[in-house]
Design a protein around this motif. Sequence first.
Motif, short mmCIF file in Angstrom:
data_model
loop_
_atom_site.label_atom_id
_atom_site.label_comp_id
_atom_site.label_asym_id
_atom_site.label_seq_id
_atom_site.Cartn_x
_atom_site.Cartn_y
_atom_site.Cartn_z
N ASN A 823 0.84 -1.21 0.00
CA ASN A 823 0.00 0.00 0.00
C ASN A 823 0.87 1.25 0.00
O ASN A 823 0.62 2.19 -0.76
CB ASN A 823 -0.92 0.03 1.23
N ASP A 851 5.06 6.03 5.37
CA ASP A 851 5.34 6.49 4.00
C ASP A 851 5.13 7.99 3.86
O ASP A 851 4.70 8.66 4.79
CB ASP A 851 4.47 5.73 2.99
N PHE A 869 -13.67 -1.05 0.99
CA PHE A 869 -13.56 0.40 1.01
C PHE A 869 -12.29 0.84 0.26
O PHE A 869 -11.20 0.33 0.48
CB PHE A 869 -13.51 0.96 2.44
N THR A 882 -8.62 -3.93 -4.40
CA THR A 882 -9.97 -4.46 -4.13
C THR A 882 -10.59 -3.83 -2.88
O THR A 882 -11.78 -3.94 -2.64
CB THR A 882 -9.91 -5.96 -3.86
N ALA A 887 -8.89 -4.91 5.58
CA ALA A 887 -9.90 -5.63 6.35
C ALA A 887 -9.37 -6.99 6.78
O ALA A 887 -9.52 -7.40 7.94
CB ALA A 887 -11.18 -5.79 5.53
P1 ADP Z 1 -6.62 -1.69 -1.69
O1 ADP Z 1 -5.25 -1.20 -1.42
O2 ADP Z 1 -6.69 -2.96 -2.43
O3 ADP Z 1 -7.54 -0.60 -2.18
P2 ADP Z 1 -6.67 -1.91 1.18
O4 ADP Z 1 -7.69 -2.53 2.09
O5 ADP Z 1 -5.32 -2.36 1.32
O6 ADP Z 1 -7.23 -2.09 -0.29
O7 ADP Z 1 -6.74 -0.37 1.41
C1 ADP Z 1 -8.00 0.28 1.47
C2 ADP Z 1 -7.88 1.76 1.16
O8 ADP Z 1 -7.12 2.42 2.17
C3 ADP Z 1 -7.10 2.07 -0.09
O9 ADP Z 1 -7.94 1.97 -1.23
C4 ADP Z 1 -6.65 3.47 0.16
O10 ADP Z 1 -7.69 4.38 -0.13
C5 ADP Z 1 -6.37 3.49 1.60
N1 ADP Z 1 -4.94 3.22 1.92
C6 ADP Z 1 -4.40 2.08 2.38
N2 ADP Z 1 -3.08 2.23 2.63
C7 ADP Z 1 -2.77 3.53 2.30
C8 ADP Z 1 -1.56 4.30 2.34
N3 ADP Z 1 -0.38 3.77 2.75
N4 ADP Z 1 -1.62 5.60 1.95
C9 ADP Z 1 -2.82 6.13 1.58
N5 ADP Z 1 -3.97 5.45 1.50
C10 ADP Z 1 -3.95 4.15 1.87
#
Ligand code: ADP
Length: 922
Positions: A823, A851, A869, A882, A887
């Motif tokens: 992420n 990050d 979400f 996804t 979650a």
């Molecule tokens: P995905 O990455 O597949 O969308 P995740 O459950 O890992 O699903 O993350 C959900 C949401 O949280 C991401 O779509 C993003 O909007 C936000 N997110 C997660 N990690 C980060 C991050 N390091 N920096 C900014 N937004 C993040």
Amino acid sequence: MELWREILVDKAKQNRDQTVIDRPNEDELRKLTEIGRLIATSLSTDEAFEEFARLVKSLVPHDRLALAALTPDFNHVDSVFVSGIEVDQPNASQRVIIPHGRIKHQMFVDFQQYHAVDDELNELTELVDDEKYRIAAGLRSVLSTPLIWNGEPQGVMTLRSLDPKAFGLRQRMLANEIGRQIAGSVAMARQANELRRLAEEQVAIAEIGRIVSSNLVIEEVLASFVEVVRGLVPFDRVVVTAFDEDLNEVTDVLVDGLSLEQETIGISYPLPESKIQQNVILNQQTLVANNSVYQELAARSVAEVQRYNIGSRSLLMTPLVWQGRTVGTLNLRSKDPQAYGEHQRELAEQIAAQIAGAIATSKQYALLKKESVERERLSKQNDTIAEIGRIVSSTFRLQDVYSQFAEEARKLIPFDRIVIATLNPDCTIATDVLVEGEGTKKTVGKQFPVPGNVRELALRNHDPLILNEPDYSKEILPKYPLERDQMSAGLRSVMIVPLVSRGVVVGTIHFRSRENSPYNQETASVAAQIGSQIAGAVAASEQFESLRRSEELLRTQVTVFETSADSINILRPDGSIESVNDAYLKETGYTREEALNQGPGFLRPPGQDAEYEEAWDTLSSGRSWFGVLKSVRRNGEIYPVEHSVTPVFDDDGEIVRFVGIRRDVSDRLQAEEDRAARMRLDVENRELAEIARQREEFFTSVSHELRTPLTAIMSFADILSRDRQGTLTGLQLEHLDVIKRNSRSLNELVEDMLDFSRLGTDRLKLDRSDVEVHALVESVVESMEPTIRAKSQQVEVVSAPVPVWINADSGRITQVISNLMANSSKYSESGSNIRVELELINDYAHIKVVDQGVGISETEQEEIFTPFFRSKREDVQIQPGTGLGLAISKTLIELHDGQIQVSSIENEGSTFAVILPVTSHK
Ligand code: ADP
């Protein structure tokens, strides 16, 4: 910090102590209830009192206990029960005066306990003589608790101890609670005793009648008379005087008790001119002088001041009236400054009425001494009256009394028919209780209205009424048509004797005769005498009978009322509250004082008028009402109450009360609701579990179907890209890379889907072992290298100074950290920095991924852990994803008893922290 904590701890302890003082604990409550039940069911047996004393002692340790009931005049207490240390107390008596002043005010006006120790007790000795004997017995502290019932003092429970510190706040609270348990029973016992005492008094007065008419020697009569009077009215000196015809000379015929030397029986002296005595003699009014009134009176008389000096403190002087004339006085004196009240005055007047005749007759007798025939007649008459007195005082069986009475009366008064009737309290209805002789047929038990009946003429004053011929035919017959029947049966004259007890007419006797003029002043006076003998018995035995019947019932009812766990309230016909039990007070939160006399809307919450009125309509039409109504407690809480209200009727069918039993059913209704909710929830849970199972089944089969071809695609793309023959062009190799990358992410997606499908089922199992976190982080960073390098980003690892061990499923933790790093890389610019930190804080491993990316807004931070979400930001949306990763990560970390946290500033960067418990140090 430490100091603050100490203060808090202290505070908590104080609070605890406070509640301990305020309320009895479980065990004490049990004992208190036991006391209540014990006393309510058996107030009069000594055994019960021993048990009572034992229970009180176990609640409030003490060395002496005394229970006393207030007398009706509220100036004295009667000892009910004493236990514990014996006190050597000369002249101890059953009845003790309560000193006026502070203590009396405190206990019986302000309803407060009285507590005194050592020196304060010495102060008490000035008020109460007996106190010094108690101090001498070593008793050093006292706690008196007033017994309050229905807002009125009923008595006092006094505990004493050898220990001056015996009665602290908590003991006083418990004594109060004991008082509340027993006050109601003491009140009932007082009432019952009062009734019994009244009945006994009537018997004693009848006994006086018997004594005075059984003996013509007045001196002998008076000697036995004194003993009976002593049981009725308290005195330290009794004097009976007799006057001569012209009221010039007085003779003391009886002097007993406290006396001055020069006084002797039989001495005659001129009637004193004191105004007080004159009023008694001439206006025939009883004089009552207590305390300061007596002191004033004594100061004005040479003789009286001497009596004051030898201790007299109150005086009761009653005229002896015989056939309208004052023939003497009955004088009672007492050392008790509060001895004589209204009740004692009434009793003295009754006694006076009994002996007046004897005093008068004895004088007549002396005059007629020489005429032997007349003497014999008088003596026989007195024997008969004595016999009547004996009959009425020896039995309470009314029917026996009446017929024996008629038999004896025949010896004194001529009659051909006799009818005895009792009257209801307002003298409007007569009930025949004895009908004997000629004339209309027997009607025992029948009731007649008094108005329009000839007896109404006799009720106007309390004297016998004589209706002889010819007045009877001329005046009575035309006015009272009922009398014609008697006339036609040959009865031509009637004498009606009212039966008067304690100033109230309780019945009548009709003597009827065939003769024209059999009744005269003399028969009237004999009739009055025998009437007064039987009147007391009629009143007493009726009271006695009904008392005996009702007492038992009463006691049972009181027990039911008091110990009922249900609230009970008794309402007057207008719906106002007459009485309530303790359970009612507990339920509603009000005190008894607040609840009593409240109107029908007392506990009605707003907006419930219609429901209440409906219930009230049913009740006022004379029917019972059952149902649930909302009520409001003193603290404003509204709650459902199951009611059962029943009207109580009098003999005429009028509603005199309503008895309401109520039960707070909020717990029951709540329990029913909870049960229903639980059942609904169970069903839902089962349905959800089924859905989850089906979903998982579906995902499992789908992912299996996807994986097989995917594995094939990946392996063949791998084989191809190795290019063993070297025949592939650069572009073809690039295409193969795209295939490999996409199938890898497709594979990850499938993995996520599988994991997600297992959320909410028990299929997410951990395979735990001891894992060193540094090593795990290093390997994750290494495997993430290609992804991160592809975006020209740098990874920095910050380690903890010591090895950090956790007990975990290393595959799953790897999956979580990889997801966080992926992420961070995905949602950050190319060339940015990613930092992985490891810290050991209070036995928890903190693994942070930091990050410099797009960040997450505060509102979105709350949602990122919910499945599917994804941020609405465009720079997030263009990235593949996804919305399942976080979650799944959260679920996995929580399965490890850990937490996952996020902190982020939009457009500046995010920090995800995984916190896991470490294992005991290796
Ligand atoms: P995905 O990455 O597949 O969308 P995740 O459950 O890992 O699903 O993350 C959900 C949401 O949280 C991401 O779509 C993003 O909007 C936000 N997110 C997660 N990690 C980060 C991050 N390091 N920096 C900014 N937004 C993040």
